[in-house]
Design a protein around this motif. Structure first.
Motif, short mmCIF file in Angstrom:
data_model
loop_
_atom_site.label_atom_id
_atom_site.label_comp_id
_atom_site.label_asym_id
_atom_site.label_seq_id
_atom_site.Cartn_x
_atom_site.Cartn_y
_atom_site.Cartn_z
N ASP A 1 -0.10 -0.28 9.75
CA ASP A 1 0.46 -1.63 9.77
C ASP A 1 -0.64 -2.67 9.63
N TYR A 2 -1.79 -2.40 10.23
CA TYR A 2 -2.94 -3.31 10.13
C TYR A 2 -3.39 -3.44 8.68
N GLU A 3 -3.52 -2.33 7.98
CA GLU A 3 -3.93 -2.36 6.58
C GLU A 3 -2.90 -3.09 5.72
N ARG A 4 -1.63 -2.86 6.01
CA ARG A 4 -0.58 -3.55 5.25
C ARG A 4 -0.63 -5.06 5.48
N ALA A 5 -0.90 -5.46 6.72
CA ALA A 5 -1.00 -6.88 7.03
C ALA A 5 -2.19 -7.51 6.30
N LEU A 6 -3.32 -6.82 6.27
CA LEU A 6 -4.49 -7.33 5.55
C LEU A 6 -4.17 -7.50 4.07
N ARG A 7 -3.51 -6.51 3.48
CA ARG A 7 -3.16 -6.56 2.06
C ARG A 7 -2.17 -7.69 1.79
N PHE A 8 -1.15 -7.82 2.63
CA PHE A 8 -0.15 -8.87 2.47
C PHE A 8 -0.82 -10.25 2.48
N LEU B 1 0.83 -1.21 0.00
CA LEU B 1 0.00 0.00 0.00
C LEU B 1 0.86 1.26 0.00
N ASP B 2 0.27 2.39 0.34
CA ASP B 2 1.00 3.65 0.28
C ASP B 2 1.50 4.06 1.67
N SER B 3 2.15 5.19 1.73
CA SER B 3 2.75 5.64 2.99
C SER B 3 1.71 6.01 4.04
N GLU B 4 0.48 6.20 3.63
CA GLU B 4 -0.60 6.54 4.56
C GLU B 4 -1.17 5.31 5.27
N ALA B 5 -0.89 4.14 4.75
CA ALA B 5 -1.48 2.90 5.28
C ALA B 5 -0.94 2.57 6.66
#
Length: 106
Positions: A51-58, A45-49
């Motif tokens: 850690d939770y959002e990044r984990a969901l995306r991953f 994701l982007d720099s605004e995301a």
């Protein structure tokens, strides 16, 4: 995450690839090399995301690429090329698994 996974009798290497930022992709499945590459979680994701959002995306990208491998190993390459189907399954599989678990169908 473990370094490999057995998909229908074929061992696939799981690679966290720091070089994926050079592409617009968050993941890739390489059928003939039996590899699944994923962008590092911190780079999702982007720099605004968060850690939770990044984990969901991953996790979603990981499921997506693993589903490609399941279709390929099943001889269903046509379905493996259907990104809409793969995206739907990747997004909905946790919900489906939850229902199966609740109903003790696993």
């Amino acid at each position: 995450m473990q370094e490999s996974v057995n998909i229908l009798g074929t061992e696939y290497r799981i690679i966290i690839d720091d070089e994926m930022h050079r592409t617009e992709r968050d993941g890739a499945e390489r059928r003939y090399l039996h590899e699944i590459s994923l962008r590092p979680k911190a780079d999702m994701l982007d720099s605004e995301a968060t850690d939770y959002e990044r984990a969901l995306r991953f996790n979603e990208v990981g499921r997506h690429e693993i589903l490609h491998a399941f279709f390929d190993e099943s001889g269903l390459e046509g379905y493996s090329q259907n990104e809409q189907l793969i995206d739907w399954l990747a997004a909905q599989s946790p919900k489906i698994l939850k229902v199966f678990t609740e109903l003790e169908l696993l």
